[in-house]
Enzyme design. Structure first.
Site, PDB file in Angstrom:
ATOM      1  N   CYS A 161       0.816  -1.227   0.000  1.00  0.00           N
ATOM      2  CA  CYS A 161       0.000   0.000   0.000  1.00  0.00           C
ATOM      3  C   CYS A 161       0.843   1.268   0.000  1.00  0.00           C
ATOM      4  CB  CYS A 161      -0.876   0.057   1.248  1.00  0.00           C
ATOM      5  SG  CYS A 161      -1.567  -1.487   1.729  1.00  0.00           S
TER       6      CYS A 161
HETATM    7  N1  CO8 Z   1     -21.107  -9.266   2.626  1.00  0.00           N
HETATM    8  C1  CO8 Z   1     -21.837  -9.425   3.753  1.00  0.00           C
HETATM    9  N2  CO8 Z   1     -21.276  -9.599   4.968  1.00  0.00           N
HETATM   10  C2  CO8 Z   1     -19.939  -9.611   5.054  1.00  0.00           C
HETATM   11  C3  CO8 Z   1     -19.120  -9.460   3.909  1.00  0.00           C
HETATM   12  C4  CO8 Z   1     -19.740  -9.276   2.662  1.00  0.00           C
HETATM   13  N3  CO8 Z   1     -19.051  -9.119   1.546  1.00  0.00           N
HETATM   14  N4  CO8 Z   1     -17.831  -9.504   4.294  1.00  0.00           N
HETATM   15  C5  CO8 Z   1     -17.824  -9.689   5.624  1.00  0.00           C
HETATM   16  N5  CO8 Z   1     -19.099  -9.778   6.085  1.00  0.00           N
HETATM   17  C6  CO8 Z   1     -19.544 -10.009   7.463  1.00  0.00           C
HETATM   18  C7  CO8 Z   1     -18.439 -10.599   8.338  1.00  0.00           C
HETATM   19  O1  CO8 Z   1     -18.310 -11.972   8.136  1.00  0.00           O
HETATM   20  C8  CO8 Z   1     -18.919 -10.218   9.718  1.00  0.00           C
HETATM   21  O2  CO8 Z   1     -19.931 -11.115  10.122  1.00  0.00           O
HETATM   22  P1  CO8 Z   1     -20.042 -11.578  11.672  1.00  0.00           P
HETATM   23  O3  CO8 Z   1     -20.309 -10.308  12.433  1.00  0.00           O
HETATM   24  O4  CO8 Z   1     -21.186 -12.545  11.656  1.00  0.00           O
HETATM   25  O5  CO8 Z   1     -18.710 -12.172  12.013  1.00  0.00           O
HETATM   26  C9  CO8 Z   1     -19.577  -8.851   9.505  1.00  0.00           C
HETATM   27  O6  CO8 Z   1     -19.874  -8.779   8.096  1.00  0.00           O
HETATM   28  C10 CO8 Z   1     -18.673  -7.710   9.888  1.00  0.00           C
HETATM   29  O7  CO8 Z   1     -17.368  -7.970   9.328  1.00  0.00           O
HETATM   30  P2  CO8 Z   1     -16.101  -7.100   9.639  1.00  0.00           P
HETATM   31  O8  CO8 Z   1     -16.023  -6.804  11.108  1.00  0.00           O
HETATM   32  O9  CO8 Z   1     -14.921  -7.738   8.969  1.00  0.00           O
HETATM   33  O10 CO8 Z   1     -16.494  -5.751   8.860  1.00  0.00           O
HETATM   34  P3  CO8 Z   1     -15.758  -4.394   8.882  1.00  0.00           P
HETATM   35  O11 CO8 Z   1     -16.710  -3.358   9.287  1.00  0.00           O
HETATM   36  O12 CO8 Z   1     -14.465  -4.456   9.598  1.00  0.00           O
HETATM   37  O13 CO8 Z   1     -15.445  -4.164   7.316  1.00  0.00           O
HETATM   38  C11 CO8 Z   1     -13.515  -4.255   5.880  1.00  0.00           C
HETATM   39  C12 CO8 Z   1     -14.598  -5.049   6.607  1.00  0.00           C
HETATM   40  C13 CO8 Z   1     -14.236  -3.378   4.848  1.00  0.00           C
HETATM   41  C14 CO8 Z   1     -12.570  -5.204   5.175  1.00  0.00           C
HETATM   42  C15 CO8 Z   1     -12.785  -3.357   6.887  1.00  0.00           C
HETATM   43  O14 CO8 Z   1     -12.383  -4.095   7.998  1.00  0.00           O
HETATM   44  C16 CO8 Z   1     -11.575  -2.672   6.316  1.00  0.00           C
HETATM   45  O15 CO8 Z   1     -11.622  -1.996   5.288  1.00  0.00           O
HETATM   46  N6  CO8 Z   1     -10.455  -2.778   7.038  1.00  0.00           N
HETATM   47  C17 CO8 Z   1      -9.229  -2.110   6.659  1.00  0.00           C
HETATM   48  C18 CO8 Z   1      -8.635  -2.889   5.608  1.00  0.00           C
HETATM   49  C19 CO8 Z   1      -7.456  -2.233   4.994  1.00  0.00           C
HETATM   50  O16 CO8 Z   1      -7.190  -1.062   5.033  1.00  0.00           O
HETATM   51  N7  CO8 Z   1      -6.733  -3.045   4.374  1.00  0.00           N
HETATM   52  C20 CO8 Z   1      -5.616  -2.604   3.671  1.00  0.00           C
HETATM   53  C21 CO8 Z   1      -5.769  -3.197   2.376  1.00  0.00           C
HETATM   54  S1  CO8 Z   1      -4.230  -3.578   1.803  1.00  0.00           S
HETATM   55  C22 CO8 Z   1      -3.824  -2.375   0.713  1.00  0.00           C
HETATM   56  O17 CO8 Z   1      -4.398  -1.330   0.727  1.00  0.00           O
HETATM   57  C23 CO8 Z   1      -2.798  -2.695  -0.351  1.00  0.00           C
HETATM   58  C24 CO8 Z   1      -2.281  -4.102  -0.243  1.00  0.00           C
HETATM   59  C25 CO8 Z   1      -1.727  -4.578  -1.513  1.00  0.00           C
HETATM   60  C26 CO8 Z   1      -2.760  -4.748  -2.587  1.00  0.00           C
HETATM   61  C27 CO8 Z   1      -3.130  -6.149  -2.807  1.00  0.00           C
HETATM   62  C28 CO8 Z   1      -4.159  -6.291  -3.932  1.00  0.00           C
HETATM   63  C29 CO8 Z   1      -4.583  -7.693  -4.241  1.00  0.00           C
END
Ligand code: CO8
Length: 378
Positions: A161
């Site tokens: 990132c």
């Molecule tokens: N649809 C419905 N429900 C879902 C889905 C979905 N698609 N996905 C998850 N849920 C469910 C979960 O299973 C969970 O259910 P339960 O409560 O029953 O366990 C519930 O929804 C809540 O899940 P989360 O707590 O995980 O939800 P969040 O509010 O945390 O949102 C995110 C998930 C959007 C992934 C969030 O945590 C996020 O964005 N976090 C930060 C991530 C981040 O910044 N990552 C960096 C990315 S890396 C980068 O930027 C570059 C890396 C290199 C690139 C690689 C490319 C391939």
């Protein structure tokens, strides 16, 4: 020995290439859910006996609420939406053809060069920095250098990132050291091949894009829209919470080179909670080192992974009433474009700043890594 004065270094142009194909949340969820239902039907007996986990369904409403993403641009759409494939479909190119990544790097580079009023002869270093390169060598940067007819040197670097900001730091250092007079730094983020489109937690996150920046010494800058680079700051702290294990060792370990752990995967909630304070603290410290506070900043071009993360970072820095225009969001249309996100935000949302306005580009994510540049409009 008397210290040499640091030369003034400026960003004099930026460029953006956006793919033609778009996938909305609704399209992506329809295809993932069709794939999951087919999987569950085909594995009904194993799911019933507890040997296999049922695939949960995805939701467009969840995606937009949890991330702010509504759609993403992708290099190739049909393979991703094909439930018998769940992966983009590219044609293999011959060794004498331009690679896909060099091609999109060149598109963005040409736009940045035009914005800065530069031609190939003016540039003497090319840095390609991104989350993945499509091969180990020869470097994509050297292929781009060749395609554009640039002399000097080029190299690739990977910092997930933070690749774009760390690449700009290397450009700044080369200019400060005098090893280059004008640097082209490019971020061809072709990430969809490493997304696990069968994983509900991450199938919606990423899009493809390419960005480029021209950085040069102030004395050669002729651009009408340019920024002094007041300072650069980088920070890393090891974490396995965002990981992609794909690499050349898979051939020797006899494991599936495309297994789930070889594709992008993360503990998203932990990332959210750990990276936000790290990013806010980093920006505050960087500004303080330059005698500035977050209140002095007119625009924050933040990493584009999640709208709620950006709101939390901004709240920590300047409170929750900050105008949305002051920390522009592009991830609603672009999704997370790995390291290019903050540069897309900069490219699309910097022209209306006034002379002497201060802005901050800041990336944060895998590594963990945080990288920032403090800029001042000229
Ligand atoms: N649809 C419905 N429900 C879902 C889905 C979905 N698609 N996905 C998850 N849920 C469910 C979960 O299973 C969970 O259910 P339960 O409560 O029953 O366990 C519930 O929804 C809540 O899940 P989360 O707590 O995980 O939800 P969040 O509010 O945390 O949102 C995110 C998930 C959007 C992934 C969030 O945590 C996020 O964005 N976090 C930060 C991530 C981040 O910044 N990552 C960096 C990315 S890396 C980068 O930027 C570059 C890396 C290199 C690139 C690689 C490319 C391939």
């Amino acid at each position: 020995m008397t210290a040499l004065p640091t030369p003034e270094i400026v960003i004099s142009g930026s460029g953006l290439w956006t793919p033609a194909d778009v996938i909305t949340n609704e399209e992506l969820v329809a295809s993932y859910n069709a794939w999951a239902e087919k999987f569950n039907t085909e594995n009904a007996a194993a799911i019933k006996s507890g040997e296999v986990d049922e695939k949960p369904l995805s939701s467009a409403r969840f995606i937009e609420r949890a991330s702010g993403i509504k759609a993403r641009y992708v290099y190739e759409k049909h393979g991703i939406l094909d439930i018998d494939r769940m992966c983009p479909k590219f044609c293999e190119r011959r060794e004498d053809e331009l690679s896909n990544q060099a091609e999109i790097a060149v598109h963005a580079a040409r736009k940045a060069m035009a914005a800065a009023g530069k031609t190939a002869v003016d540039i003497d270093a090319v840095i390609v920095s991104c989350a993945y390169t499509q091969r180990a060598y020869p470097a994509i940067a050297i292929e781009v250098q060749n395609a554009l007819g640039i002399n000097g040197f080029g190299f690739d670097m990977l910092v997930a990132c933070s690749a774009a900001t760390f690449g700009l730091h290397r450009a700044y250092d080369s200019l400060a050291a005098g090893s280059a007079g004008c640097v082209l730094a490019i971020n061809p983020e072709l990430v969809t091949p490493q997304v696990n489109y069968c994983d509900r937690e991450s199938h919606f996150i990423f899009g493809d894009v390419s960005t480029a920046i021209i950085m040069e010494r102030a004395e050669t800058c002729t651009a009408t829209n340019s920024y002094d680079v007041l300072g650069t700051k980088a920070q890393t702290q090891f974490s396995n919470n965002i990981r992609s294990g794909f690499g050349h060792m898979s051939r020797a370990t006899d494991v599936d080179p495309y297994g789930w752990d070889k594709l992008f995967h993360q503990a998203g909630r932990k990332v959210f909670e750990e990276v936000c304070p790290m990013a806010a603290g980093h920006i505050r410290e960087h500004l303080a080192s330059l005698g500035l506070t977050p209140r002095d900043v007119k625009r924050f071009w933040l990493h584009q992974a999640n709208i709620n993360m950006n709101k939390m970072v901004i709240k920590e820095l300047v409170g929750e009433n900050e105008k949305a225009d002051n920390f522009p969001t592009i991830l609603d249309n672009y999704g997370n474009t790995a390291s290019a996100g903050s540069i897309v935000a900069f490219h699309l949302c910097n022209k209306n700043l006034q002379k002497d306005d201060v802005g901050v580009i800041c990336s944060f994510g895998a590594g963990y890594s945080v990288g920032s540049l403090v800029l001042r409009k000229r």
